[in-house]
Design a protein around this motif. Structure first.
Motif, PDB file in Angstrom:
ATOM      1  N   LEU A   5       8.357  20.933  -6.517  1.00  0.00           N
ATOM      2  CA  LEU A   5       9.090  21.621  -5.814  1.00  0.00           C
ATOM      3  C   LEU A   5      10.519  21.298  -5.404  1.00  0.00           C
ATOM      4  O   LEU A   5      11.483  22.107  -5.417  1.00  0.00           O
ATOM      5  CB  LEU A   5       8.428  22.154  -4.456  1.00  0.00           C
ATOM      6  CG  LEU A   5       9.130  23.174  -3.377  1.00  0.00           C
ATOM      7  CD1 LEU A   5       9.458  24.578  -4.352  1.00  0.00           C
ATOM      8  CD2 LEU A   5       8.445  23.562  -2.372  1.00  0.00           C
ATOM      9  N   LEU A  31      -2.272  22.912   3.664  1.00  0.00           N
ATOM     10  CA  LEU A  31      -1.440  22.594   2.352  1.00  0.00           C
ATOM     11  C   LEU A  31      -0.285  23.755   2.264  1.00  0.00           C
ATOM     12  O   LEU A  31       0.713  23.354   2.147  1.00  0.00           O
ATOM     13  CB  LEU A  31      -2.355  22.805   1.251  1.00  0.00           C
ATOM     14  CG  LEU A  31      -1.902  21.857  -0.080  1.00  0.00           C
ATOM     15  CD1 LEU A  31      -2.918  22.087  -1.091  1.00  0.00           C
ATOM     16  CD2 LEU A  31      -0.664  22.484  -0.712  1.00  0.00           C
ATOM     17  N   LEU A  32      -0.830  24.786   2.761  1.00  0.00           N
ATOM     18  CA  LEU A  32       0.264  25.854   2.298  1.00  0.00           C
ATOM     19  C   LEU A  32       1.420  26.298   3.392  1.00  0.00           C
ATOM     20  O   LEU A  32       2.380  26.366   3.339  1.00  0.00           O
ATOM     21  CB  LEU A  32      -0.559  27.275   2.399  1.00  0.00           C
ATOM     22  CG  LEU A  32      -0.165  28.437   1.491  1.00  0.00           C
ATOM     23  CD1 LEU A  32       0.194  28.047   0.147  1.00  0.00           C
ATOM     24  CD2 LEU A  32      -1.335  29.372   1.447  1.00  0.00           C
ATOM     25  N   LEU A  87      -1.474  16.917  -4.462  1.00  0.00           N
ATOM     26  CA  LEU A  87      -0.586  17.390  -3.464  1.00  0.00           C
ATOM     27  C   LEU A  87       0.767  17.033  -3.687  1.00  0.00           C
ATOM     28  O   LEU A  87       1.526  17.727  -3.410  1.00  0.00           O
ATOM     29  CB  LEU A  87      -1.462  17.153  -1.930  1.00  0.00           C
ATOM     30  CG  LEU A  87      -1.164  17.818  -0.719  1.00  0.00           C
ATOM     31  CD1 LEU A  87      -2.071  17.595   0.534  1.00  0.00           C
ATOM     32  CD2 LEU A  87       0.241  17.904  -0.308  1.00  0.00           C
ATOM     33  N   LEU A 138       8.397  23.118   4.322  1.00  0.00           N
ATOM     34  CA  LEU A 138       9.379  22.574   3.450  1.00  0.00           C
ATOM     35  C   LEU A 138      10.671  23.835   2.831  1.00  0.00           C
ATOM     36  O   LEU A 138      11.697  23.574   2.932  1.00  0.00           O
ATOM     37  CB  LEU A 138       8.747  21.969   2.177  1.00  0.00           C
ATOM     38  CG  LEU A 138       9.776  21.367   1.174  1.00  0.00           C
ATOM     39  CD1 LEU A 138      10.832  20.228   1.733  1.00  0.00           C
ATOM     40  CD2 LEU A 138       9.184  20.645  -0.015  1.00  0.00           C
ATOM     41  N   MET A 177      -6.604  24.658  -3.762  1.00  0.00           N
ATOM     42  CA  MET A 177      -7.039  25.332  -2.806  1.00  0.00           C
ATOM     43  C   MET A 177      -8.492  26.091  -3.299  1.00  0.00           C
ATOM     44  O   MET A 177      -9.356  26.398  -2.722  1.00  0.00           O
ATOM     45  CB  MET A 177      -6.028  26.525  -2.262  1.00  0.00           C
ATOM     46  CG  MET A 177      -4.878  25.717  -1.566  1.00  0.00           C
ATOM     47  SD  MET A 177      -3.770  27.037  -0.905  1.00  0.00           S
ATOM     48  CE  MET A 177      -2.374  26.408  -1.803  1.00  0.00           C
ATOM     49  N   PHE A 230       4.544  24.128  -9.719  1.00  0.00           N
ATOM     50  CA  PHE A 230       4.280  23.792  -8.270  1.00  0.00           C
ATOM     51  C   PHE A 230       2.881  24.729  -7.561  1.00  0.00           C
ATOM     52  O   PHE A 230       2.375  23.987  -7.059  1.00  0.00           O
ATOM     53  CB  PHE A 230       5.378  23.760  -7.342  1.00  0.00           C
ATOM     54  CG  PHE A 230       5.329  23.804  -5.956  1.00  0.00           C
ATOM     55  CD1 PHE A 230       4.687  23.118  -4.910  1.00  0.00           C
ATOM     56  CD2 PHE A 230       5.745  25.216  -5.410  1.00  0.00           C
ATOM     57  CE1 PHE A 230       4.430  23.546  -3.639  1.00  0.00           C
ATOM     58  CE2 PHE A 230       5.415  25.525  -4.319  1.00  0.00           C
ATOM     59  CZ  PHE A 230       4.915  24.722  -3.068  1.00  0.00           C
ATOM     60  N   CYS A 264       3.995  32.194  -0.806  1.00  0.00           N
ATOM     61  CA  CYS A 264       3.071  31.125  -0.026  1.00  0.00           C
ATOM     62  C   CYS A 264       2.354  32.365   0.907  1.00  0.00           C
ATOM     63  O   CYS A 264       0.956  32.077   0.953  1.00  0.00           O
ATOM     64  CB  CYS A 264       3.777  30.433   0.905  1.00  0.00           C
ATOM     65  SG  CYS A 264       4.490  29.025   0.024  1.00  0.00           S
ATOM     66  N   ASP A 319       3.855  23.636   2.867  1.00  0.00           N
ATOM     67  CA  ASP A 319       4.704  24.102   1.678  1.00  0.00           C
ATOM     68  C   ASP A 319       5.858  24.949   2.321  1.00  0.00           C
ATOM     69  O   ASP A 319       6.986  24.913   2.030  1.00  0.00           O
ATOM     70  CB  ASP A 319       3.986  24.948   0.684  1.00  0.00           C
ATOM     71  CG  ASP A 319       3.106  24.087  -0.174  1.00  0.00           C
ATOM     72  OD1 ASP A 319       3.070  22.615  -0.050  1.00  0.00           O
ATOM     73  OD2 ASP A 319       2.194  24.563  -0.780  1.00  0.00           O
ATOM     74  N   VAL A 320       5.252  25.922   3.226  1.00  0.00           N
ATOM     75  CA  VAL A 320       6.128  27.058   3.684  1.00  0.00           C
ATOM     76  C   VAL A 320       7.309  26.294   4.658  1.00  0.00           C
ATOM     77  O   VAL A 320       8.395  26.648   4.976  1.00  0.00           O
ATOM     78  CB  VAL A 320       5.653  28.254   4.099  1.00  0.00           C
ATOM     79  CG1 VAL A 320       5.169  27.933   5.796  1.00  0.00           C
ATOM     80  CG2 VAL A 320       6.204  29.549   3.896  1.00  0.00           C
ATOM     81  N   ARG A 331       8.724  31.835  -0.046  1.00  0.00           N
ATOM     82  CA  ARG A 331       7.853  31.883   1.334  1.00  0.00           C
ATOM     83  C   ARG A 331       6.874  33.217   0.961  1.00  0.00           C
ATOM     84  O   ARG A 331       5.801  33.210   1.316  1.00  0.00           O
ATOM     85  CB  ARG A 331       8.854  32.533   2.198  1.00  0.00           C
ATOM     86  CG  ARG A 331       9.274  31.877   3.160  1.00  0.00           C
ATOM     87  CD  ARG A 331       9.849  32.505   4.580  1.00  0.00           C
ATOM     88  NE  ARG A 331      10.463  31.474   5.416  1.00  0.00           N
ATOM     89  CZ  ARG A 331      10.562  31.697   6.737  1.00  0.00           C
ATOM     90  NH1 ARG A 331       9.882  32.582   7.315  1.00  0.00           N
ATOM     91  NH2 ARG A 331      11.187  30.670   7.589  1.00  0.00           N
TER      92      ARG A 331
END
Lengths: 321, 321
Positions: free
Chosen positions: B111, A104-105, B104, A111, B82, B74, B141, A108-109, B138
Motif C-alpha cells: 500500500l 487488520l482492516l 500482513l 493508514l 481474512m 494489497f 475497506c 489499513d483504514v 476507505r
C-alpha cells in the motif's frame, strides 16, 4: 515557543476529534476505541517542535503531526496482531477485542486516514512531506520484519540489531522532527541535522529502554524487571553479552535461554554484570545522546529556540520508567 | 486509440519492473512472488482507457495505473488472510507460503508503494487524484468489513448487499476510470459520467459472477458450479430468493443452508428456478449494463473513442467463465 507539555496539550486538543465516519461502526469503532487509549503523542509533538524551531506552528505542521500519530497507531494495531499481544496500555488490543480480521482492516483504514491528512498540506510542501513519509513508512515495516526475523535466529550481531532498531524506532522520530522543520522553511542542512538528532535520540531511547528492563529500579520501573530476559528478547544487552562473553559464559547464557529456570533473570543479570554490559549500555546511551546534542548544536538557529528539544530529549532518555 | 489487449500489454510491460528493494528479502520477496502470479490487470487498463478517452496516454496516467494495481494487490493479500484462503490464481497465497505476519506486513508495504507512485503525479493533478484514491481505499475497506459482517447474519437485504458490492468491487473500477479522465483533462461532468459507467459496470459484473457460479455451463465455467451455494455465500441470487420465496420455500432454503446434504446445490438451484431468480438476475445485469452504457453515451467525446470501453464492458459481462 512552547514546552513539551504545552505542545502536547495543544496537539491532543486538536487530535481528539473524530477522524472516522460513524458507519460502518464495525470498522470504525475499533479505531475510535484504540485512539482513546491515549499515549504520550511524542511523535506529533516532535513534529510541532521541529516546526517551532524555525517559526510559528503552521496548520500544515498540525496536519503532518496528525498523520504521523495516525500512522504510529496503525503500526501499533498491526504489530499487536503479529505479536499476539493481548494488552496495550493496560487495555485489550484491537484484535483481542474485535477479532483479527477487523483489526487488520481497522489498521489499513487508519493508514489511509493518515494519508488523508497529508493530502491537506499545501501544494508547495506536500510532495516532499509525502515522499519522506512514504520512505519512513517503508522503513518502519522493514524494521518490524527484521525484528520478527531475528526472533528465529540466535546469532544476531550488534550492527544488524542497530540497523533494525534504527528502522523500527528511530526513523519515525527523526522524520517527525524533519517534517516539522521542512514545513517551517528550514534549509536542507538544518533539516538533515534535526533528522540525525532524532535518529540518535531514538537509539539512546532504545538503549535506555533495554537497560531499564534489566537494571531498572523495580519500584520506579512500574512493570516487572526482566521481562525481556524471560522472553529471550534480543536487546542491546543480550547481543553485547554474547559478543563479549567468555566461551564458558556463552555456554551458560545459551543454557539459560533454552530452559526457563526460576532464577533465569538473576542468573542472566549476573552474566550481564560479569561482562560489564550495564556499564557498557550506560556509556552507549551517553554516546548517542552526545551525538544527538552535537547535531542539535550545529543547527543554525538561536540556542534559546532549542531548549524545548533538549528538555524533551533529556526527559525521554533519563526517565526511570 | 488502443484495444484492451494492446493497453494490457503496454501496462504489463511497464509494470513488470521491480517495485521493491532487494532487502530485506523476507519482506519484499513475498510481494514479488504475489505480483508474479499475474492477473488481468483490468483496473489499471481502465485507468489508461479513461485517459485515452480524452487524449494520449500520459506518464501521470501510467503512475496512477501502477498505484491502482498495487493497491488492488494489497487488498488481495490482506483479504486472503481474512478469508483464510489457501490459494490465489492456483498458487499459494502469501500468508500460506510466508506466514500471516509477513503477509500482513507485505500488504502494508504494498500500500505504501502505491502511494509512492501517486506522489510522482504532477503537482497540478496530484492532490485531486490522491483524494479520490483515499476515498476509494476507505470505501473498499468498508466493503470488506460489511462483507465479513454479513457472513454472520442471515437477514441481509438487497439494498445492503448492493451497497456492500458497490463499495467492495464497483468503486475501484469507477475510480480507476475517473483518475484516467482527470489526468486526461476531462471536465467534471465527464469525470462523473465515467465514474457512474464504471460503477454500474462493476455491479453488472458482480451479478454475472454470482449468476455463473449457480447457472454457468460447467464446461465453460472452469471451476465447480455451485461453490457459493455450498459455502452459504450471500449472493444477489440468494438474497433475491429469500425476498421472493413463499414461506414454505423460505423454510426449505433455511433447512438446506443449515445442513450440508449431498444434493444441496441442486436443491437450492431448484428453489432459485422456482422463484425465477435466474431470469431476474439476467434482467438485473442487463439493467445495470444499460445504465452503464447510457452514462457512457452521455460523455461528450466522439463515439469512436468510446469503442474500446464498450468492447471491454461487453467482454467483462458476457464472459461465460
Amino acid at each position: 515557543m512552547h514546552t513539551f507539555e504545552e505542545l502536547s496539550r495543544l496537539f491532543i486538543e486538536r487530535f481528539n476529534t473524530d477522524h472516522f465516519p460513524k458507519e460502518p461502526a464495525s470498522l470504525y469503532e475499533p479505531n475510535r476505541y484504540f485512539l482513546k487509549l491515549g499515549g504520550k503523542r511524542v511523535r506529533p509533538v516532535l513534529c510541532l517542535m521541529g516546526n517551532e524551531l524555525f517559526g510559528d506552528i503552521s496548520q500544515d505542521a498540525m496536519h503532518a503531526a496528525t498523520a504521523i500519530e495516525l500512522f504510529h497507531n496503525f503500526t501499533l494495531i498491526h504489530d499487536d496482531i503479529m505479536d499476539k499481544a493481548p494488552l496495550r496500555r493496560g487495555n485489550e488490543t484491537v484484535h483481542q477485542k474485535f477479532g483479527e480480521s477487523t483489526a487488520l482492516l481497522a489498521g489499513d483504514v487508519m493508514l489511509v486516514a493518515a494519508y488523508e491528512y497529508l493530502n491537506r498540506i499545501s501544494p508547495n510542501h506536500s510532495s516532499l512531506i509525502i515522499s519522506l513519509f512514504n520512505k519512513t513508512a517503508r522503513e518502519v515495516c522493514e524494521g518490524q520484519q527484521l525484528d520478527m526475523d531475528f526472533e528465529k535466529r540466535d546469532n544476531v550481531g550488534y550492527d544488524e540489531y542497530l540497523n533494525m532498531i534504527n528502522l523500527k524506532t528511530s526513523v519515525l522520530l527523526a522524520a517527525s522532527l524533519k517534517m516539522g522543520t521542512i514545513l517551517g522553511g528550514a534549509l536542507e542542512r538544518n533539516q538533515n541535522l534535526i533528522y540525525e538528532f532524532g535518529r540518535k535520540l531514538g537509539l539512546a531511547f532504545q538503549v535506555q529502554d533495554d537497560y531499564l528492563d534489566a537494571f531498572g529500579d523495580p519500584e520506579k520501573f512500574g512493570k516487572q524487571v526482566g521481562g525481556d530476559i524471560k522472553a529471550n528478547k534480543k536487546t542491546f544487552l543480550l547481543i553485547h553479552a554474547f559478543e563479549t562473553a567468555t566461551p564458558a559464559q556463552k555456554e551458560e547464557l545459551h543454557a539459560l535461554l533454552n530452559n526457563n529456570s526460576e532464577d533465569k533473570v538473576s542468573q542472566v543479570l549476573n552474566i550481564f554484570k560479569a561482562c560489564g554490559v550495564d556499564e557498557w549500555a550506560r556509556a552507549l546511551k551517553e554516546k548517542y545522546m552526545e551525538q544527538a546534542f552535537d547535531h542539535l548544536e550545529d543547527i543554525a538557529v538561536l540556542t534559546k529556540r532549542k531548549e524545548p528539544l533538549k528538555e524533551l530529549a533529556l526527559y525521554l532518555t533519563q526517565r526511570q520508567h
